[in-house]
Every structure is written in structure tokens, then in C-alpha cells.
Write a protein that holds these residues in place. Sequence first.
Motif, PDB file in Angstrom:
ATOM      1  N   GLU A 104       0.838  -1.200   0.000  1.00  0.00           N
ATOM      2  CA  GLU A 104       0.000   0.000   0.000  1.00  0.00           C
ATOM      3  C   GLU A 104       0.874   1.251   0.000  1.00  0.00           C
ATOM      4  O   GLU A 104       1.844   1.338   0.750  1.00  0.00           O
ATOM      5  CB  GLU A 104      -0.911   0.008   1.236  1.00  0.00           C
ATOM      6  N   GLU A 105       0.534   2.219  -0.864  1.00  0.00           N
ATOM      7  CA  GLU A 105       1.255   3.478  -0.914  1.00  0.00           C
ATOM      8  C   GLU A 105       0.655   4.460   0.087  1.00  0.00           C
ATOM      9  O   GLU A 105      -0.537   4.765   0.027  1.00  0.00           O
ATOM     10  CB  GLU A 105       1.207   4.079  -2.322  1.00  0.00           C
ATOM     11  N   LEU A 106       1.479   4.951   0.994  1.00  0.00           N
ATOM     12  CA  LEU A 106       1.036   5.885   2.022  1.00  0.00           C
ATOM     13  C   LEU A 106       1.791   7.192   1.868  1.00  0.00           C
ATOM     14  O   LEU A 106       3.015   7.195   1.771  1.00  0.00           O
ATOM     15  CB  LEU A 106       1.282   5.305   3.416  1.00  0.00           C
ATOM     16  N   PHE A 107       1.063   8.303   1.840  1.00  0.00           N
ATOM     17  CA  PHE A 107       1.682   9.612   1.740  1.00  0.00           C
ATOM     18  C   PHE A 107       1.690  10.260   3.126  1.00  0.00           C
ATOM     19  O   PHE A 107       0.648  10.369   3.773  1.00  0.00           O
ATOM     20  CB  PHE A 107       0.934  10.487   0.729  1.00  0.00           C
ATOM     21  N   LEU A 108       2.874  10.693   3.546  1.00  0.00           N
ATOM     22  CA  LEU A 108       3.047  11.279   4.873  1.00  0.00           C
ATOM     23  C   LEU A 108       3.302  12.772   4.764  1.00  0.00           C
ATOM     24  O   LEU A 108       3.612  13.301   3.694  1.00  0.00           O
ATOM     25  CB  LEU A 108       4.221  10.611   5.591  1.00  0.00           C
ATOM     26  N   ASN A 109       3.195  13.444   5.882  1.00  0.00           N
ATOM     27  CA  ASN A 109       3.512  14.869   5.975  1.00  0.00           C
ATOM     28  C   ASN A 109       4.067  15.110   7.379  1.00  0.00           C
ATOM     29  O   ASN A 109       3.363  15.604   8.255  1.00  0.00           O
ATOM     30  CB  ASN A 109       2.272  15.722   5.711  1.00  0.00           C
ATOM     31  N   ILE A 110       5.315  14.677   7.588  1.00  0.00           N
ATOM     32  CA  ILE A 110       5.913  14.718   8.914  1.00  0.00           C
ATOM     33  C   ILE A 110       6.512  16.100   9.175  1.00  0.00           C
ATOM     34  O   ILE A 110       7.386  16.561   8.449  1.00  0.00           O
ATOM     35  CB  ILE A 110       7.006  13.648   9.080  1.00  0.00           C
ATOM     36  N   GLN A 111       6.017  16.744  10.203  1.00  0.00           N
ATOM     37  CA  GLN A 111       6.556  18.032  10.648  1.00  0.00           C
ATOM     38  C   GLN A 111       6.956  17.862  12.108  1.00  0.00           C
ATOM     39  O   GLN A 111       6.110  17.871  12.996  1.00  0.00           O
ATOM     40  CB  GLN A 111       5.513  19.138  10.458  1.00  0.00           C
ATOM     41  N   ASP A 112       8.253  17.695  12.296  1.00  0.00           N
ATOM     42  CA  ASP A 112       8.769  17.294  13.600  1.00  0.00           C
ATOM     43  C   ASP A 112      10.071  18.036  13.881  1.00  0.00           C
ATOM     44  O   ASP A 112      10.918  18.172  12.995  1.00  0.00           O
ATOM     45  CB  ASP A 112       9.002  15.775  13.596  1.00  0.00           C
ATOM     46  N   LYS A 113      10.233  18.504  15.101  1.00  0.00           N
ATOM     47  CA  LYS A 113      11.371  19.370  15.425  1.00  0.00           C
ATOM     48  C   LYS A 113      12.723  18.675  15.233  1.00  0.00           C
ATOM     49  O   LYS A 113      13.669  19.285  14.742  1.00  0.00           O
ATOM     50  CB  LYS A 113      11.247  19.913  16.856  1.00  0.00           C
ATOM     51  N   ASP A 114      12.826  17.414  15.614  1.00  0.00           N
ATOM     52  CA  ASP A 114      14.109  16.726  15.474  1.00  0.00           C
ATOM     53  C   ASP A 114      14.402  16.380  14.014  1.00  0.00           C
ATOM     54  O   ASP A 114      15.564  16.406  13.593  1.00  0.00           O
ATOM     55  CB  ASP A 114      14.125  15.455  16.328  1.00  0.00           C
TER      56      ASP A 114
END
Length: 204
Positions: A104-114
Motif C-alpha cells: 500500500e502506498e502511504l503519503f506522509l507529511n511529517i513536521q517534527d522538530k528533530d
Amino acid sequence: MSTNVIQKAEPQTLAQIPFKILEETLRQLRSTRNDIIRFGVWNVRNLTDDEFNRTDDRKLLGYFRQDLLETRFLSKGRRIDLIQLWKWFDDQMSGFTPMLIDGEELFLNIQDKDLEKVRKRIAEIQAFLPTLRSEDIEAFRRVKYKLRRTMMRLTYDLHHLFKRLEKYRKNFGAGLAPRPERVALEAVAEIPEPPPLDEPDDEP
């Protein structure tokens, strides 16, 4: 006529992603981190401060070029620059390319300080690459200490990000029943965090 438009995923921190995505993210980050530390900063990381100060600038330039412009991508057997190596991982975190999990293709949008700290270090290193490609010794001499510090700080930031994801995974695992068929993470020797640098800001 209808067209398929990929909607941008909702922003998430690394602490918010589901377990199966966390496992795949950790697996890929482990591989990327090890490739960067073993091949992307290897020559410069293994020079002491004294050795760095005494090494001829042309030889140092060759070390930096080999580390940053000819990084070996371990699992693919390719020679690429460090920026491309990082982008293969980070483009999935940014949603530019999908992460494939169980077909399965999953699109992420990770906005993380580290994660942002690592992205910042990568961007700083990228700004030095034209100087390395030009082989301008005088220009290289002006930036060699700053570039070395930036490369070492990248290893610290990667180490911290990786350890944080391991902690999240451990916390997830505490509430899960054992799964005997679970695929283990890559068998890669643990790489210790490098010691702090103590260098002058300017060329001696």
C-alpha cells in the motif's frame, strides 16, 4: 474528464504516526543513518583535530569530496552525493514520494522538530557542495572548519532522531502481544555517538 489528485496528508509529528509506519520509518532511517555515518562522513570523522589541522588542504578537499559527493548507498551499491542519499528517505517524510507498506502506498507529511534539525544540517551541507565541486582550494580553505563542524553536528542530530524513534517503538511494543513472525530490523552494528568537537572557529 476526471483526474486523480493526490491530497496532501495532514501534518503529523513522529510521535503521532501509527506503529506500522513507525517501524518502516525506523528501518529506513537506520539504513540511511548508517550509510551517512559509514560513507558520508567517514574520512572527516576519523581525523583527530590535530590530524585535520596538519593535513594538506588538497588532501582534505579530496576527503570531503569523497565523503559528500561520492557517498556509497550501501543497499543499492550506487555512488551518489549525500543530499540524494538523504532525499530517498526524506522525500517519503515530506510526501513527495509514497512510503510502501504491505503493498500500500502511504503519503506522509511529517513536521517534527528533530527531523527539522537534520533537514537544516543537510541544507547547510548542500550549500558547501559547489565549493567542493569547483575544486577551488582558496575557497575551500575558508570554509573547511565550518563544513567539518556541520558534518559532525549532522551525526549528532541523526543519532538523537534515531534514538527518539527507538524509544517510541519500545513504548509501542510495551502494549503489544509478542509476534513471532515479525520481521526484525536490519542487523547493523550500533554506531556510537561521536565525541564533542573542540575546534577553533577560524583557520589556525
